[in-house]
Scaffold this motif. Structure first.
Motif, PDB file in Angstrom:
ATOM      1  N   LYS A   1       0.849  -1.194   0.000  1.00 49.12           N
ATOM      2  CA  LYS A   1       0.000   0.000   0.000  1.00 49.12           C
ATOM      3  C   LYS A   1       0.883   1.242   0.000  1.00 49.12           C
ATOM      4  O   LYS A   1       1.823   1.351   0.788  1.00 49.12           O
ATOM      5  N   VAL A   2       0.606   2.138  -0.931  1.00 52.91           N
ATOM      6  CA  VAL A   2       1.349   3.396  -1.007  1.00 52.91           C
ATOM      7  C   VAL A   2       0.735   4.378  -0.013  1.00 52.91           C
ATOM      8  O   VAL A   2      -0.430   4.772  -0.145  1.00 52.91           O
ATOM      9  N   LEU A   3       1.521   4.758   0.994  1.00 47.82           N
ATOM     10  CA  LEU A   3       1.035   5.664   2.032  1.00 47.82           C
ATOM     11  C   LEU A   3       1.260   7.131   1.684  1.00 47.82           C
ATOM     12  O   LEU A   3       0.613   8.008   2.256  1.00 47.82           O
ATOM     13  N   GLY A   4       2.161   7.374   0.783  1.00 47.85           N
ATOM     14  CA  GLY A   4       2.436   8.750   0.365  1.00 47.85           C
ATOM     15  C   GLY A   4       3.329   8.735  -0.855  1.00 47.85           C
ATOM     16  O   GLY A   4       4.127   7.811  -1.045  1.00 47.85           O
ATOM     17  N   GLN A   5       3.172   9.733  -1.696  1.00 45.88           N
ATOM     18  CA  GLN A   5       4.026   9.830  -2.877  1.00 45.88           C
ATOM     19  C   GLN A   5       4.054  11.276  -3.342  1.00 45.88           C
ATOM     20  O   GLN A   5       3.198  12.086  -2.970  1.00 45.88           O
ATOM     21  N   GLY A   6       5.042  11.578  -4.152  1.00 45.58           N
ATOM     22  CA  GLY A   6       5.132  12.952  -4.629  1.00 45.58           C
ATOM     23  C   GLY A   6       6.343  13.163  -5.502  1.00 45.58           C
ATOM     24  O   GLY A   6       7.090  12.232  -5.811  1.00 45.58           O
ATOM     25  N   GLN A   7       6.518  14.390  -5.912  1.00 44.90           N
ATOM     26  CA  GLN A   7       7.645  14.802  -6.731  1.00 44.90           C
ATOM     27  C   GLN A   7       8.623  15.602  -5.877  1.00 44.90           C
ATOM     28  O   GLN A   7       8.219  16.344  -4.980  1.00 44.90           O
ATOM     29  N   ALA A   8       9.885  15.427  -6.157  1.00 46.76           N
ATOM     30  CA  ALA A   8      10.915  16.250  -5.520  1.00 46.76           C
ATOM     31  C   ALA A   8      11.350  17.318  -6.511  1.00 46.76           C
ATOM     32  O   ALA A   8      11.446  17.058  -7.714  1.00 46.76           O
ATOM     33  N   LYS A   9      11.606  18.483  -6.031  1.00 43.26           N
ATOM     34  CA  LYS A   9      12.064  19.563  -6.900  1.00 43.26           C
ATOM     35  C   LYS A   9      13.430  19.216  -7.470  1.00 43.26           C
ATOM     36  O   LYS A   9      14.351  18.839  -6.754  1.00 43.26           O
TER      37      LYS A   9
ATOM     38  N   ALA B   1      24.107  18.073  -5.156  1.00 40.75           N
ATOM     39  CA  ALA B   1      23.104  18.995  -4.613  1.00 40.75           C
ATOM     40  C   ALA B   1      22.103  18.212  -3.784  1.00 40.75           C
ATOM     41  O   ALA B   1      21.894  17.012  -3.981  1.00 40.75           O
ATOM     42  N   ALA B   2      21.478  18.911  -2.856  1.00 41.50           N
ATOM     43  CA  ALA B   2      20.486  18.287  -1.983  1.00 41.50           C
ATOM     44  C   ALA B   2      19.085  18.460  -2.551  1.00 41.50           C
ATOM     45  O   ALA B   2      18.774  19.476  -3.179  1.00 41.50           O
ATOM     46  N   VAL B   3      18.257  17.434  -2.343  1.00 40.38           N
ATOM     47  CA  VAL B   3      16.825  17.565  -2.588  1.00 40.38           C
ATOM     48  C   VAL B   3      16.119  17.342  -1.255  1.00 40.38           C
ATOM     49  O   VAL B   3      16.528  16.503  -0.450  1.00 40.38           O
ATOM     50  N   GLN B   4      15.080  18.105  -1.034  1.00 35.60           N
ATOM     51  CA  GLN B   4      14.324  18.019   0.202  1.00 35.60           C
ATOM     52  C   GLN B   4      12.963  17.401  -0.088  1.00 35.60           C
ATOM     53  O   GLN B   4      12.247  17.847  -0.981  1.00 35.60           O
ATOM     54  N   ILE B   5      12.629  16.354   0.656  1.00 27.27           N
ATOM     55  CA  ILE B   5      11.391  15.617   0.421  1.00 27.27           C
ATOM     56  C   ILE B   5      10.531  15.721   1.668  1.00 27.27           C
ATOM     57  O   ILE B   5      10.976  15.401   2.775  1.00 27.27           O
ATOM     58  N   ASP B   6       9.313  16.175   1.487  1.00 26.52           N
ATOM     59  CA  ASP B   6       8.366  16.314   2.596  1.00 26.52           C
ATOM     60  C   ASP B   6       7.562  15.029   2.709  1.00 26.52           C
ATOM     61  O   ASP B   6       6.502  14.876   2.110  1.00 26.52           O
ATOM     62  N   CYS B   7       8.095  14.075   3.479  1.00 26.28           N
ATOM     63  CA  CYS B   7       7.452  12.766   3.558  1.00 26.28           C
ATOM     64  C   CYS B   7       7.368  12.250   4.986  1.00 26.28           C
ATOM     65  O   CYS B   7       7.074  11.070   5.211  1.00 26.28           O
ATOM     66  N   SER B   8       7.627  13.103   5.959  1.00 24.82           N
ATOM     67  CA  SER B   8       7.734  12.628   7.341  1.00 24.82           C
ATOM     68  C   SER B   8       6.449  11.975   7.830  1.00 24.82           C
ATOM     69  O   SER B   8       6.483  10.961   8.528  1.00 24.82           O
ATOM     70  N   ASN B   9       5.306  12.517   7.452  1.00 27.53           N
ATOM     71  CA  ASN B   9       4.042  11.914   7.895  1.00 27.53           C
ATOM     72  C   ASN B   9       3.844  10.534   7.283  1.00 27.53           C
ATOM     73  O   ASN B   9       3.413   9.590   7.956  1.00 27.53           O
ATOM     74  N   ALA B  10       4.171  10.414   5.995  1.00 28.70           N
ATOM     75  CA  ALA B  10       3.973   9.136   5.312  1.00 28.70           C
ATOM     76  C   ALA B  10       4.898   8.055   5.846  1.00 28.70           C
ATOM     77  O   ALA B  10       4.568   6.867   5.805  1.00 28.70           O
ATOM     78  N   LEU B  11       6.064   8.457   6.362  1.00 31.74           N
ATOM     79  CA  LEU B  11       7.022   7.461   6.828  1.00 31.74           C
ATOM     80  C   LEU B  11       6.649   6.822   8.147  1.00 31.74           C
ATOM     81  O   LEU B  11       7.177   5.758   8.491  1.00 31.74           O
ATOM     82  N   GLN B  12       5.754   7.425   8.897  1.00 27.51           N
ATOM     83  CA  GLN B  12       5.490   6.946  10.259  1.00 27.51           C
ATOM     84  C   GLN B  12       4.940   5.525  10.282  1.00 27.51           C
ATOM     85  O   GLN B  12       5.166   4.787  11.238  1.00 27.51           O
ATOM     86  N   ASN B  13       4.230   5.132   9.231  1.00 21.63           N
ATOM     87  CA  ASN B  13       3.677   3.771   9.177  1.00 21.63           C
ATOM     88  C   ASN B  13       4.225   2.976   7.992  1.00 21.63           C
ATOM     89  O   ASN B  13       3.684   1.927   7.652  1.00 21.63           O
ATOM     90  N   ALA B  14       5.273   3.489   7.365  1.00 20.27           N
ATOM     91  CA  ALA B  14       5.809   2.848   6.158  1.00 20.27           C
ATOM     92  C   ALA B  14       6.907   1.857   6.517  1.00 20.27           C
ATOM     93  O   ALA B  14       7.557   1.953   7.553  1.00 20.27           O
ATOM     94  N   ASP B  15       7.104   0.904   5.609  1.00 21.68           N
ATOM     95  CA  ASP B  15       8.212  -0.048   5.727  1.00 21.68           C
ATOM     96  C   ASP B  15       9.344   0.277   4.765  1.00 21.68           C
ATOM     97  O   ASP B  15      10.510  -0.005   5.055  1.00 21.68           O
ATOM     98  N   LEU B  16       8.996   0.859   3.608  1.00 23.12           N
ATOM     99  CA  LEU B  16       9.980   1.140   2.564  1.00 23.12           C
ATOM    100  C   LEU B  16       9.837   2.572   2.076  1.00 23.12           C
ATOM    101  O   LEU B  16       8.732   3.133   2.082  1.00 23.12           O
ATOM    102  N   PHE B  17      10.960   3.111   1.626  1.00 21.83           N
ATOM    103  CA  PHE B  17      10.948   4.395   0.924  1.00 21.83           C
ATOM    104  C   PHE B  17      11.616   4.196  -0.418  1.00 21.83           C
ATOM    105  O   PHE B  17      12.725   3.650  -0.504  1.00 21.83           O
ATOM    106  N   GLU B  18      10.948   4.605  -1.492  1.00 22.02           N
ATOM    107  CA  GLU B  18      11.480   4.487  -2.849  1.00 22.02           C
ATOM    108  C   GLU B  18      11.706   5.858  -3.452  1.00 22.02           C
ATOM    109  O   GLU B  18      10.917   6.780  -3.214  1.00 22.02           O
TER     110      GLU B  18
END
Length: 934
Positions: free
Chosen positions: A595-603, A613-630
């Motif tokens: 189940k995808v708990l959150g997804q989005g585009q990074a600038k 260079a760094a990219v900043q991803i706003d995913c902290s809420n989605a990670l709280q119940n996630a097992d994987l980050f892609e």
């Protein structure tokens, strides 16, 4: 105005505007490629189906059509093997219009193996051509019957009367075929025409061209125009004059505002060169070109358009199992597409001049090409060699993708022939010698990891092994590449590398009963791909390591700050031209889907080549119940560069969640003893353990026997048993403990009242070295296993030195017995058997009952049976495996190449070393088994 005058003016206008221009007309006598053939009459002088006239498709290799004799290039060394030295005799009739009379008609052969005699209407077209992979032509204008039928007769000798040709081509490390394997066509040219239009277009829009004529009866002019591929004319044109009696001339000029060609942005143009007499256009030639500048800077590197190039390449044979070296346009396109999918930017045309259509695609799709004259380990002589080099140059000189010439391979050169390149190539491309340090480039083949004494990383010349990480079966290629590449990137002299080789070459044997694919033992199963372009595990490893977007090491957990650091490994492209997306995933278990708990585009970050260079991803809420980050990087054409994944939770966290789902039932456990076993039962599950060593003797559930037995047995370490005991704890769970002198000091079985069985083998102890593998093992009959679903690295198996490319996720595959590089009639990928990394849980599907195993141990490997041993193992291509079916391991071996053991191919191929200090809190192997019938 009278109609007569109007017609005259109209015709005059058409001539003056070039609408009545005279381009070269191409008329195919054969088919245009292996997928579009024309049948000719054919007679084979020896071997299969010889001795009678029949039909054959042209182009083709006659062995693949059921004629003659199959030979691999090494067969000449074996007196017991017959060398096929048959001739193929071809006949074909064709019409020539009466309107062609007075024009020049050339018959052109793009490739014929090897000595080729051509007759038109019974008369020789010219001297016999020697050399198999080159375009040659004859002027047959005076031999044709215009307005009538003409007879073409071709005698193709599989072996040459010139021994240097045989040594260079016919005694090589590849399949030896016969036949007209590339197209045959007519060039219809006006009476006065251009015979060569060599162009040297530079990155700044300037160019020079060398043009030759067949004759010069008057003063002529050249008119040069440039068009983009949409047909739009680029402003400006260039003109030059040539005086009567002169048959060659240089033209130079410059077009403004043109875009350069490079491997990442392959901008092409059509340059039209018109030969004119007054206002009359006598002949027009259009060449597709790219404006680019190639330089070899001494003690520095190879530059294209002022930027240092790192070749990420592969060696490629022109090959398909059913057609040999006769290929279709779609074959060429498929090969290049697969190379680019692996994030390659270069290809070496080993070991011969490629099909022109392949180079056309390299131009348009963006690949850097090493164009090679044949000579595997012996050279053409100084009579044939210059002729063939000339043919190579004349065919390939205007291709933007061709940036280097390879003068033979591994000794297949006569240095005296190099001057032909210098004399004829107006672009003055660098000439290199694969396997030599010569002409300013070190191309030494198959280096060991420590090969750096005054060479490569410690040398003083740009280096790029033109054969590298020699594959065989599942070894080489991706295995060890990360170690080498990390080391090589520390040197400013890195120019790249070319993996050997693109695909396995298993040919379909039409001379054998049934469907038999033959790779001549271990001579030809060297590919990253199977013979039908099946993807092996190294495909994804290379894709990962050579991605032009690289991510700095990072740990991602629920407290992660969302920051990734992206390094730009492109040559010309800013990272802001690419797009980036992410997903936070809750993995499924059993029949539950992810189940995808959150997804989005990074600038997209602004980072030029070489920058991070760094990219900043706003995913902290989605990670709280996630097992994987892609995280996925996609290039400017919409193609995936790579998808990375990281665990958000540790195995023990995921195990606790799964166990909560599985812990149903709370029945009393019964215990029965015999002379040699302790049998415990709960809710239809019965487990017998050996009193002597605590190994599983039998498992039975309500469906019957479960044949998972024989463990845990330590593998990779000798360990004497010092005692066993069993009891129930205060909660009524059954505990069986095994004590050992060495690893593992303690093994504990716990059967819970729910029916779940836990195993804990205490952590490694002491000091160990030269470890191939170490852990614990079990047995299960392979024939009863039908598939597996698991969470871990996948879907391909891994080796210690090939962990990249295995992505963390939930995977599933059915049982297969694929032997990579050998099971050509049934190559099923991913292979089922072998080592698998980063195990979280696995469910074996069997003919008995499913067996679920859950790990609490981080970075644990699982052995899933032992792959069958190939028949012709060489080098380090068959690593060690425990003598077991299913194992759980801290350490696994690396795999080597065809020539080298894993230990000398980088740190991750070396055997393991372990050391412990008293008080270390190292990880035990903790596993849960669910044998219940659900």
């Amino acid at each position: 105005m009278k109609l007569k005058n109007l017609l005259f003016l109209t015709i005059l206008f058409l001539f003056s505007t070039g609408i009545f221009s005279q381009p070269t007309e191409i008329v195919y006598l054969s088919g245009s490629d292996a997928a579009n053939t024309v049948e000719w009459d054919f007679f084979c002088t020896d071997g299969k189906n010889s001795g009678e006239w029949t039909k054959i498709p042209v182009p083709s290799n006659w062995e693949l059509q059921g004629f003659g004799t199959y030979n691999y290039g090494h067969d000449w060394r074996n007196e017991e093997i017959k060398l096929g030295k048959e001739h193929g005799l071809y006949k074909h009739e064709f019409e020539t219009p009466a309107s062609w009379k007075g024009k020049t008609i050339n018959i052109v052969f793009d490739g014929s193996m090897t000595d080729t005699e051509v007759k038109i209407n019974g008369k020789l077209a010219g001297e016999i051509h020697q050399g198999a992979f080159y375009r040659f032509k004859y002027d047959i204008s005076k031999l044709l019957n215009y307005g009538k039928t003409n007879l073409l007769e071709v005698d193709v000798a599989k072996h040459s009367s010139n021994e240097s040709v045989n040594r260079a081509e016919r005694q090589a490390d590849f399949w030896i075929f016969g036949g007209i394997f590339r197209p045959v066509f007519l060039e219809v040219l006006p009476e006065t025409h251009m015979t060569r239009t060599a162009i040297d277009p530079k990155a700044d829009g300037s160019f020079k061209a060398f043009v030759t004529l067949n004759e010069s009866k008057a003063d002529y002019t050249f008119d040069v125009e440039l068009f983009d591929l949409g047909g739009n004319k680029v402003s400006g044109n260039v003109q030059a004059e040539i005086s009567k009696g002169e048959t060659e001339n240089w033209i130079s000029g410059k077009f403004e505002n043109v875009k350069e060609w490079n491997v990442e942005w392959p901008q092409l143009y059509d340059m039209k060169i018109s030969l004119k007499k007054g206002n009359d256009v006598l002949h027009q030639v259009t060449e597709r070109i790219g404006f680019r500048t190639v330089e070899l800077r001494e003690h520095d590197g190879i530059y294209v358009n002022g930027e240092k190039v790192i070749f990420k390449g592969v060696c490629r044979h022109s090959f398909r199992p059913e057609t040999g070296r006769a290929l279709s346009d779609s074959d060429h396109f498929e090969d290049i597409t697969l190379m680019k999918e692996m994030n390659m930017n270069a290809v070496r045309c080993s070991h011969y001049d490629p099909d022109k259509r392949f180079l056309d695609l390299c131009d348009s799709l963006g690949m850097l090409v090493l164009d090679e004259v044949t000579g595997w380990q012996d050279s053409y002589d100084t009579i044939i060699g210059p002729k063939l080099i000339k043919e190579e140059i004349l065919k390939d000189e205007n291709h933007a993708s061709v940036v280097l010439w390879d003068h033979g391979n591994e000794g297949g050169w006569d240095f005296a022939n190099e001057k032909t390149y210098q004399e004829l190539d107006i672009q003055k491309r660098p000439v290199i010698y694969p396997w030599l340090l010569r002409n300013g480039v070190d191309t030494h083949h198959y280096p060991e990891f420590l090969y750096a004494v005054n060479r490569f990383t410690h040398g003083n010349a740009p280096f790029m092994p033109t054969e590298f990480m020699h594959g065989l079966y599942d070894g080489g290629h991706g295995a060890g590449l990360n170690d080498f590449w990390n080391e090589y990137e520390t040197s400013p002299l890195l120019a790249g590398a070319f993996l050997w080789v693109f695909a396995d070459e298993a040919v379909l044997r039409t001379d054998k009963e049934g469907t038999v694919y033959d790779s001549d033992g271990n001579h030809a199963p060297d590919g990253i791909l199977g013979p039908h372009q099946e993807k092996e595990g190294s495909f994804y490893t290379i894709k990962d390591i050579w991605s032009p977007v690289q991510i700095s090491p990072v740990t991602i957990n629920k407290q992660w700050n969302g920051k990734l650091f992206l390094s730009n490994k492109y040559i010309y492209t800013n990272l802001n031209k690419c797009t980036y997306s992410w997903k936070a995933i809750k993995t499924g278990f059993g029949d539950t889907a992810n189940k995808v708990l959150g997804q989005g585009q990074a600038k997209s970050p602004n980072a030029e080549p070489g920058e991070t260079a760094a990219v900043q991803i706003d995913c902290s809420n989605a990670l709280q119940n996630a097992d994987l980050f892609e995280f996925t990087a996609t290039d400017y054409n919409g193609n995936e560069l790579y998808t990375w994944s990281w665990p958000v939770v540790q195995p023990e966290e995921k195990a606790a969640e799964i166990l909560q789902e599985l812990e149903f039932g709370n029945s009393e456990i019964s215990v029965n003893e015999s002379s040699d076993a302790v049998t415990v039962s709960v809710s239809g599950l019965e487990i017998s353990l050996s009193k002597n060593d605590g190994t599983l003797l039998s498992v039975e559930n309500s469906n019957g026997d479960v044949s998972f037995t024989g463990g845990p047995i330590p593998v990779g370490a000798d360990s004497e048993i010092t005692g066993t005991k069993w009891e129930k704890d205060g909660s009524g769970n059954f505990i069986f403990t095994v004590s050992r002198k060495d690893y593992p000091r303690k093994i504990t079985w716990t059967l819970e009242k729910s029916g779940l069985l836990k195993l804990e083998a205490s952590h490694l102890i002491g000091w160990m070295k030269d470890i191939d593998y170490i852990g614990i093992s079990f047995n299960y009959p392979e024939e009863k296993c039908t598939g597996i679903k698991w969470m871990g690295g996948g879907p391909y198996r891994v080796w210690k030195n090939r962990l990249k490319g295995a992505t963390l996720g939930v995977w599933e595959k059915e049982y297969n017995n694929t032997i990579t590089g050998e099971s050509f009639n049934n190559l099923v990928y991913p292979e089922f058997k072998g080592y698998h990394g980063n195990l979280y849980w696995a469910t074996l599907e069997t003919t008995e009952s499913p067996i679920t195993i859950i790990s609490e141990t981080p970075k644990l490997y699982m052995q899933l049976f032992t792959p069958d041993k190939p028949q012709h193992v060489a080098g380090g291509t068959y690593p060690a495996f425990p003598d077991a079916d299913i194992s759980f391991l801290y350490e696994i071996p690396g795999i080597g190449t065809k020539f080298q053991r894993a230990e000398i191919m980088g740190p991750n191929g070396q055997k393991g070393v372990y050391g412990e200090r008293r008080g270390d809190e190292n990880d035990a192997i903790k596993l849960w088994f669910d044998f219940r019938s659900n």
